[in-house]
Design a protein around this motif. Structure first.
Motif, PDB file in Angstrom:
ATOM      1  N   THR A   1     -26.111  47.411  17.669  1.00  0.00           N
ATOM      2  CA  THR A   1     -25.570  46.940  18.936  1.00  0.00           C
ATOM      3  C   THR A   1     -24.280  46.184  18.700  1.00  0.00           C
ATOM      4  OG1 THR A   1     -27.789  46.713  19.841  1.00  0.00           O
ATOM      5  CG2 THR A   1     -26.044  45.552  20.985  1.00  0.00           C
ATOM      6  N   LEU A   2     -23.273  46.515  19.469  1.00  0.00           N
ATOM      7  CA  LEU A   2     -22.013  45.793  19.459  1.00  0.00           C
ATOM      8  C   LEU A   2     -22.041  44.832  20.634  1.00  0.00           C
ATOM      9  CD1 LEU A   2     -19.002  45.358  18.765  1.00  0.00           C
ATOM     10  CD2 LEU A   2     -18.521  47.238  20.323  1.00  0.00           C
ATOM     11  N   ILE A   3     -21.852  43.575  20.357  1.00  0.00           N
ATOM     12  CA  ILE A   3     -21.901  42.559  21.407  1.00  0.00           C
ATOM     13  C   ILE A   3     -20.587  41.778  21.403  1.00  0.00           C
ATOM     14  CG2 ILE A   3     -23.071  40.440  22.154  1.00  0.00           C
ATOM     15  CD1 ILE A   3     -24.803  42.828  22.608  1.00  0.00           C
ATOM     16  N   ALA A   4     -20.209  41.278  22.560  1.00  0.00           N
ATOM     17  CA  ALA A   4     -19.051  40.404  22.728  1.00  0.00           C
ATOM     18  C   ALA A   4     -17.738  41.106  22.465  1.00  0.00           C
ATOM     19  CB  ALA A   4     -19.174  39.152  21.864  1.00  0.00           C
ATOM     20  N   ILE A   5     -17.525  42.230  23.123  1.00  0.00           N
ATOM     21  CA  ILE A   5     -16.224  42.882  23.066  1.00  0.00           C
ATOM     22  C   ILE A   5     -15.177  41.980  23.707  1.00  0.00           C
ATOM     23  CG2 ILE A   5     -14.877  44.796  24.006  1.00  0.00           C
ATOM     24  CD1 ILE A   5     -17.268  46.570  23.637  1.00  0.00           C
ATOM     25  N   ASN A   6     -15.545  41.301  24.766  1.00  0.00           N
ATOM     26  CA  ASN A   6     -14.608  40.434  25.462  1.00  0.00           C
ATOM     27  C   ASN A   6     -15.340  39.162  25.884  1.00  0.00           C
ATOM     28  OD1 ASN A   6     -12.993  39.157  27.429  1.00  0.00           O
ATOM     29  ND2 ASN A   6     -11.970  41.076  27.873  1.00  0.00           N
ATOM     30  N   ALA A   7     -14.835  38.027  25.469  1.00  0.00           N
ATOM     31  CA  ALA A   7     -15.497  36.751  25.738  1.00  0.00           C
ATOM     32  C   ALA A   7     -15.478  36.370  27.211  1.00  0.00           C
ATOM     33  CB  ALA A   7     -14.841  35.648  24.906  1.00  0.00           C
ATOM     34  N   ASP A   8     -14.671  37.040  28.038  1.00  0.00           N
ATOM     35  CA  ASP A   8     -14.608  36.717  29.462  1.00  0.00           C
ATOM     36  C   ASP A   8     -15.868  37.129  30.204  1.00  0.00           C
ATOM     37  OD1 ASP A   8     -12.080  35.744  29.115  1.00  0.00           O
ATOM     38  OD2 ASP A   8     -11.099  37.585  29.776  1.00  0.00           O
ATOM     39  N   PHE A   9     -16.644  38.033  29.626  1.00  0.00           N
ATOM     40  CA  PHE A   9     -17.831  38.528  30.294  1.00  0.00           C
ATOM     41  C   PHE A   9     -19.060  37.784  29.811  1.00  0.00           C
ATOM     42  CE2 PHE A   9     -15.033  42.338  30.129  1.00  0.00           C
ATOM     43  CZ  PHE A   9     -14.682  42.302  31.458  1.00  0.00           C
ATOM     44  N   THR A  10     -20.018  37.642  30.700  1.00  0.00           N
ATOM     45  CA  THR A  10     -21.286  37.016  30.362  1.00  0.00           C
ATOM     46  C   THR A  10     -22.220  38.083  29.815  1.00  0.00           C
ATOM     47  OG1 THR A  10     -21.009  35.453  32.160  1.00  0.00           O
ATOM     48  CG2 THR A  10     -23.220  35.689  31.259  1.00  0.00           C
TER      49      THR A  10
ATOM     50  N   ALA B   1     -18.427  52.262  34.894  1.00  0.00           N
ATOM     51  CA  ALA B   1     -18.068  50.934  34.379  1.00  0.00           C
ATOM     52  C   ALA B   1     -16.783  50.438  35.029  1.00  0.00           C
ATOM     53  CB  ALA B   1     -17.922  50.979  32.863  1.00  0.00           C
ATOM     54  N   TRP B   2     -15.804  51.311  35.142  1.00  0.00           N
ATOM     55  CA  TRP B   2     -14.536  50.923  35.759  1.00  0.00           C
ATOM     56  C   TRP B   2     -14.750  50.493  37.208  1.00  0.00           C
ATOM     57  CZ3 TRP B   2     -11.264  51.985  39.728  1.00  0.00           C
ATOM     58  CH2 TRP B   2      -9.958  51.503  39.599  1.00  0.00           C
ATOM     59  N   LEU B   3     -15.553  51.251  37.939  1.00  0.00           N
ATOM     60  CA  LEU B   3     -15.827  50.898  39.325  1.00  0.00           C
ATOM     61  C   LEU B   3     -16.551  49.561  39.435  1.00  0.00           C
ATOM     62  CD1 LEU B   3     -16.915  54.381  40.705  1.00  0.00           C
ATOM     63  CD2 LEU B   3     -14.850  53.112  41.332  1.00  0.00           C
ATOM     64  N   LEU B   4     -17.495  49.318  38.541  1.00  0.00           N
ATOM     65  CA  LEU B   4     -18.210  48.046  38.560  1.00  0.00           C
ATOM     66  C   LEU B   4     -17.275  46.879  38.287  1.00  0.00           C
ATOM     67  CD1 LEU B   4     -21.471  49.107  36.734  1.00  0.00           C
ATOM     68  CD2 LEU B   4     -21.342  48.147  39.048  1.00  0.00           C
ATOM     69  N   ARG B   5     -16.376  46.998  37.333  1.00  0.00           N
ATOM     70  CA  ARG B   5     -15.455  45.906  37.001  1.00  0.00           C
ATOM     71  C   ARG B   5     -14.369  45.726  38.046  1.00  0.00           C
ATOM     72  NH1 ARG B   5     -18.312  43.095  33.677  1.00  0.00           N
ATOM     73  NH2 ARG B   5     -18.519  43.922  31.599  1.00  0.00           N
TER      74      ARG B   5
ATOM     75  N   ARG C   1     -11.881  49.490  27.286  1.00  0.00           N
ATOM     76  CA  ARG C   1     -10.817  49.639  28.274  1.00  0.00           C
ATOM     77  C   ARG C   1     -11.364  49.995  29.653  1.00  0.00           C
ATOM     78  NH1 ARG C   1      -6.094  52.767  27.594  1.00  0.00           N
ATOM     79  NH2 ARG C   1      -5.134  51.061  28.721  1.00  0.00           N
ATOM     80  N   CYS C   2     -12.525  50.624  29.696  1.00  0.00           N
ATOM     81  CA  CYS C   2     -13.141  50.990  30.982  1.00  0.00           C
ATOM     82  C   CYS C   2     -14.027  49.885  31.540  1.00  0.00           C
ATOM     83  CB  CYS C   2     -13.946  52.271  30.823  1.00  0.00           C
ATOM     84  SG  CYS C   2     -12.890  53.716  30.619  1.00  0.00           S
ATOM     85  N   GLY C   3     -14.276  48.831  30.757  1.00  0.00           N
ATOM     86  CA  GLY C   3     -15.029  47.694  31.279  1.00  0.00           C
ATOM     87  C   GLY C   3     -16.354  47.415  30.616  1.00  0.00           C
TER      88      GLY C   3
ATOM     89  N   ASP D   1      -5.920  49.009  32.725  1.00  0.00           N
ATOM     90  CA  ASP D   1      -7.307  49.371  32.468  1.00  0.00           C
ATOM     91  C   ASP D   1      -8.214  48.389  33.198  1.00  0.00           C
ATOM     92  OD1 ASP D   1      -7.508  47.057  30.809  1.00  0.00           O
ATOM     93  OD2 ASP D   1      -7.011  48.211  29.026  1.00  0.00           O
ATOM     94  N   ALA D   2      -9.487  48.435  32.935  1.00  0.00           N
ATOM     95  CA  ALA D   2     -10.434  47.579  33.650  1.00  0.00           C
ATOM     96  C   ALA D   2     -10.211  46.100  33.346  1.00  0.00           C
ATOM     97  CB  ALA D   2     -11.865  47.972  33.302  1.00  0.00           C
ATOM     98  N   LEU D   3      -9.670  45.790  32.183  1.00  0.00           N
ATOM     99  CA  LEU D   3      -9.442  44.399  31.807  1.00  0.00           C
ATOM    100  C   LEU D   3      -8.069  43.892  32.228  1.00  0.00           C
ATOM    101  CD1 LEU D   3     -10.914  44.573  28.197  1.00  0.00           C
ATOM    102  CD2 LEU D   3     -12.070  43.964  30.322  1.00  0.00           C
TER     103      LEU D   3
END
Length: 128
Positions: free
Chosen positions: A3-12, A55-59, A84-86, A115-117
């Motif tokens: 499992t890859l976790i914490a791609i972006n710290a802005d997300f919970t 994912a893009w739609l959700l973000r 990039r897609c969220g 992108d999504a970010l």
């Protein structure tokens, strides 16, 4: 499984909290997001990219700030596009070294497209 976790710290990132698992044919625009901390989006085959759009739609359209986790038939060379897609995490069906994922995430120094970010193209971000 890896499992890859914490791609972006802005997300919970939600582990063991309220989660929803969706197939790649489910409508994410009509999904009730109240108290949802994690949404798992399925890739039944690595060549099926509908979960990228979800994912893009959700973000972007729904403003979801929780963990969007990619599950299913994934390859490590997808992680940059996942981010990039969220997506904020990915669960690979096979062991993947963290260093391999890190290299894939930093394969390119920047992107011209939004992108999504980053909702604005690079030229607009640099001009601001």
């Amino acid at each position: 499984m890896s499992t890859l976790i914490a791609i972006n710290a802005d997300f919970t990132l939600a582990i063991g909290q309220n989660s929803v698992k969706l197939s790649n044919t489910d409508d994410v625009l009509g999904l009730a997001l109240d108290r949802v901390h994690c949404i798992e989006l399925e890739f039944p085959q690595w060549t099926d990219g509908r979960a990228y759009s979800q994912a893009w739609l959700l973000r972007r359209r729904r403003g979801f700030r929780g963990d969007i986790r990619a599950i299913g038939d994934l390859r490590v060379d997808q992680v940059l596009q996942l981010r990039r897609c969220g997506f904020s995490s990915a669960q690979f069906p096979h062991p993947v070294a963290a260093s391999t994922v890190e290299r894939a995430l930093h394969a390119f120094s920047g992107f011209y497209q939004a992108d999504a970010l980053h909702p604005h193209a690079r030229l607009l971000r640099e001009a601001a």
